[in-house]
Design a protein around this motif. Structure first.
Motif, PDB file in Angstrom:
ATOM      1  N   THR A  27      -5.352  -4.262  -1.014  1.00 13.41           N
ATOM      2  CA  THR A  27      -4.805  -4.357   0.507  1.00 13.41           C
ATOM      3  C   THR A  27      -5.588  -4.715   1.552  1.00 13.41           C
ATOM      4  N   LEU A  56      -8.714   2.352   6.635  1.00 12.93           N
ATOM      5  CA  LEU A  56      -8.865   2.336   5.160  1.00 12.93           C
ATOM      6  C   LEU A  56     -10.286   2.616   4.890  1.00 12.93           C
ATOM      7  N   SER A  87       1.002   4.194  -2.843  1.00 14.15           N
ATOM      8  CA  SER A  87       0.827   5.605  -2.509  1.00 14.15           C
ATOM      9  C   SER A  87       1.764   6.603  -3.013  1.00 14.15           C
ATOM     10  N   ILE A 126      -7.202   0.305  -2.874  1.00 12.56           N
ATOM     11  CA  ILE A 126      -6.824  -0.141  -1.702  1.00 12.56           C
ATOM     12  C   ILE A 126      -7.734  -1.664  -1.480  1.00 12.56           C
ATOM     13  N   HIS A 129       0.761  -1.327   0.084  1.00  8.77           N
ATOM     14  CA  HIS A 129      -0.078   0.095   0.119  1.00  8.77           C
ATOM     15  C   HIS A 129       0.771   1.234  -0.065  1.00  8.77           C
TER      16      HIS A 129
END
Length: 547
Positions: A394, A479, A381, A391, A377
Motif C-alpha cells: 500500500t 499508515l 484489512s 502495508i 488496503h
C-alpha cells in the motif's frame, strides 16, 4: 402753438404737450442757459416716483419675471447636466460591455480543437463573445454572467441566503456564494430572451451554450434544488446532441455525477454505463457494461470521457463497499491509460494541446493508483490478516501516486520538484494554528497559459495534481503513524507542501478546503510532537547509560 428751440441741442419742444410744471422748469432752464450758458442742477422731485403704487407693482412684476427667468435657467442647466451625465453613464456602461465582449472573444486554435479542447461557449460561436440572436438585453445579461464568474467581486466570499424549493426540507434556507448566485440569475435572464411567444425555448446552438454554462454554475452551487435544475439542463443538452455521440457521452457522465450527488445511485449507474458505451468505437447499445471497455477509443475527447466515467464508477463502488468491483475497474482503467499514453521518447514532438491531453491521462492514472491503494488496503484489512494487514504494498502504491502527481504539477508549472525539507512559513514550534505554507501562488506554464482553450483545463489539472499528491502523502503518514515509524512527520510535511494554501473563503475550486487543511495540519503537529518526544527520550536514555 408755441415752440421752444434749445440753443445747445437744437431741439424743438411743443409746449402744449407737456405739463405746467415742466413749462416752468423749461423756462428756468432756458433763462439760465441764456444768462449763464450752462444748465443748472436739477433739484429732486419732492414727490419721488418710487412712492407711486404703479411703480411698486411694476417692481413686483419685474421681480417675479426675473425669478421665473432665473428658475428657468436653473432647470435648463439641470437638464443639460442630466443629459451629459446620462450620456457619460451610458457611454461608460456600453464601453464596459464592449470591453467584456472583447475579453470573451477568442482566436480559433486548430491544434486544441483537434485534441478536443473546447473553450467556454457563450453563444458567440468559434470566435467567442455573445450572439446577436440574444438581443441587447440578453447579450448584456450573458456578459454580466461571464464577468461575475471570471472576475470575483469583493462580495465573492460573502454568501447569500436563498430558499430551497425542493428536496427533503422544503422551504429551508441554503447559503450559496453570491457570485455564483448572481451568475445564475444573469444566465437565466439571457436564456429567457430566447423563448418563443408560447413560452417554450428555441432550442438552438445559442440556447445550448447558455444551458451548459447555467448547468455548470448550478453544479458549483451544489444545493439540492440547484442540482435538480442542472439535471434538467443536462437532459436537454443530452437530447439536443443526438448526432454527436461523444458529446452525448460527456453529458451522460455529468448526469451520472449529478444523480449520484442527489442520492439516486441506480440512475447514476445507468448514466455512467451509457456514457461508457457511447465512447466505444464499436457500440453495444443494448447491454452497456463496463466489461466492454477493454480497448481505448480513438477520439481524445472520448478517451478523457471514458476515464472520467470509470473514475466515477470506482468511487461509487467504493462508497457502496463493493470493493472487488471497484478494484477491477481501477486495474482496467490503469491498463487502458497505459495503452493511451505513448512512450516518453515521442513527447519531444508533441504540441501543447497533445501534451495536455497526455498529462490529463497521467494525472487520472495517479488518482486510480491512489484509489487502488485504498481499496486494496481495505480488502486486506477485512481479510484473515485483519489484525496485522500488510502495508508495504500500500505504501508503495501511495508513493507511486504521489510521485506521478508531483511530476504532473512540475510539467504544468515548469518548476523544479517540491522541496521535501522544512516547510516555508511554518512555525518551528508545534503550535496548532492556521498558517499559509506557501507565500506565492504557482503560475501555469506559458505554453498552455496563452490558449483560452487550454488554460482553464491546466489550472484545474494543477489543482487536482497537488491535492492528489497531498492526499497520497497524508495517507502514507497515517499508515506510518499506525506502525510508529518516524517517517510519518516527513510525509505530513510533504503533504502540506503539495496542498499549498487552503481555499479562500471556503472556495474548494481554488485548493484544499480549510477544514481538510486544518485536519492535515493537526496530524502534522501531532507527529512532530511525538517525534520530538521520542528524540528527547533517546537523549535522556543516552545520558543515563553508563560510560
Amino acid at each position: 402753438m408755441s415752440w421752444i428751440r434749445c440753443r445747445s441741442t437744437r431741439l424743438a419742444i411743443n409746449l402744449s404737450t407737456i405739463s405746467p410744471r415742466t413749462h416752468v422748469h423749461v423756462a428756468r432752464v432756458r433763462g439760465f442757459a441764456d444768462n449763464q450758458g450752462s444748465l443748472p442742477p436739477v433739484k429732486p422731485d419732492p414727490t419721488p416716483e418710487y412712492t407711486s403704487g404703479r411703480y411698486i407693482q411694476d417692481r413686483f412684476g419685474g421681480s417675479a419675471v426675473s425669478a421665473f427667468k432665473n428658475l428657468g435657467k436653473i432647470f435648463a442647466w439641470v437638464g443639460y447636466g442630466t443629459i451629459v451625465v446620462g450620456l457619460v453613464t451610458i457611454t461608460a456602461y456600453e464601453g464596459a460591455h464592449l470591453w467584456i465582449e472583447n475579453k470573451m472573444s477568442i482566436q480559433p486554435d486548430g491544434d486544441a480543437e483537434r485534441w478536443g479542447w473546447e473553450p467556454e461557449a457563450w453563444s458567440g460561436g468559434k470566435f467567442g463573445g455573445t450572439s446577436s440572436a440574444l438581443g441587447l438585453y440578453g447579450r448584456h445579461a450573458a456578459r454580466a454572467a461571464w464577468f461575475t464568474l471570471h472576475y470575483n467581486s469583493s462580495l465573492g466570499g460573502i454568501s447569500s441566503i436563498s430558499p430551497v424549493h425542493s428536496g427533503s426540507h422544503s422551504g429551508s434556507l441554503s447559503v450559496v456564494d453570491s457570485d455564483l448566485h448572481n451568475a445564475r440569475l444573469y444566465l437565466e435572464s439571457a436564456i429567457g430572451c430566447m423563448k418563443n411567444q408560447d413560452g417554450t425555448l428555441r432550442l438552438d446552438k445559442v440556447v445550448y451554450d447558455l444551458l451548459e454554462r447555467h448547468a455548470a454554475v448550478l453544479e458549483r452551487i451544489g444545493t439540492r434544488a440547484a442540482l435538480v435544475k442542472a439535471r434538467d439542463d443536462y437532459i436537454l443538452l443530452f437530447e439536443g446532441c443526438s448526432e454527436a455521440e461523444v458529446s452525448q457521452a460527456k453529458f451522460a457522465v455529468k448526469l451520472g455525477n449529478i444523480c449520484n450527488r442527489l442520492g439516486d445511485g441506480a440512475s447514476a449507474l445507468a448514466w455512467w454505463l451509457q456514457g461508457i458505451n457511447l465512447t466505444r468505437d464499436d457500440k453495444n447499445i443494448d447491454k452497456p457494461t463496463t466489461t466492454d471497455a477493454r480497448t481505448p477509443p480513438n477520439s481524445p475527447t472520448a478517451q478523457r470521457t471514458l476515464v472520467t466515467a470509470l473514475l466515477a464508477l470506482s468511487a461509487y463502488y467504493t462508497r457502496e463497499m463493493r470493493l472487488q468491483e471497484a478494484q477491477e475497474i481501477e486495474e482496467r482503467a490503469i491498463s487502458l491509460i497505459n495503452a493511451m499514453i505513448p512512450p516518453t521518447s515521442a513527447s519531444a514532438s508533441q504540441t501543447a494541446a497533445q501534451t495536455l491531453h497526455y498529462t490529463y491521462l497521467t494525472q487520472r492514472k495517479s488518482v486510480f493508483t491512489l484509489h487502488h491503494a485504498e481499496v486494496t488496503h481495505a480488502i486486506r484489512s477485512h481479510s484473515v490478516l485483519k489484525k496485522h494487514p500488510p502495508i508495504k504494498d500500500t505504501l508503495t502504491e501511495l508513493s507511486t501516486a504521489a510521485s506521478i502527481s508531483e511530476q504532473v504539477a512540475r510539467a504544468l508549472t515548469e518548476q523544479p520538484a517540491f522541496d521535501s525539507g522544512i516547510l516555508p512559513g511554518l512555525s518551528p514550534d508545534p503550535v496548532i494554528g492556521l498558517v499559509n505554507p506557501l507565500a506565492s501562488k504557482v503560475v501555469i506554464a506559458s505554453s498552455v497559459a496563452v490558449s483560452p482553450s487550454l488554460r482553464p483545463v491546466a489550472q484545474s489539472l494543477l489543482r487536482d495534481a497537488r491535492l492528489t499528491a497531498a492526499e497520497a502523502w497524508d495517507l502514507s503518514g497515517v499508515l506510518y503513524s499506525e506502525i510508529g515509524d518516524g517517517k510519518a512527520m516527513q510525509c505530513f510535511e510533504r503533504a502540506l507542501v503539495c496542498a499549498g494554501e487552503p481555499a479562500v473563503a471556503g472556495n474548494d475550486q481554488e485548493g484544499m478546503s480549510t477544514k481538510a487543511w486544518e485536519a492535515l495540519w493537526g496530524r502534522y503537529v501531532k507527529a512532530k510532537e511525538k517525534w520530538a518526544k521520542t528524540k528527547d527520550d533517546q537523549v535522556k536514555k543516552n545520558e543515563t547509560m553508563p560510560i
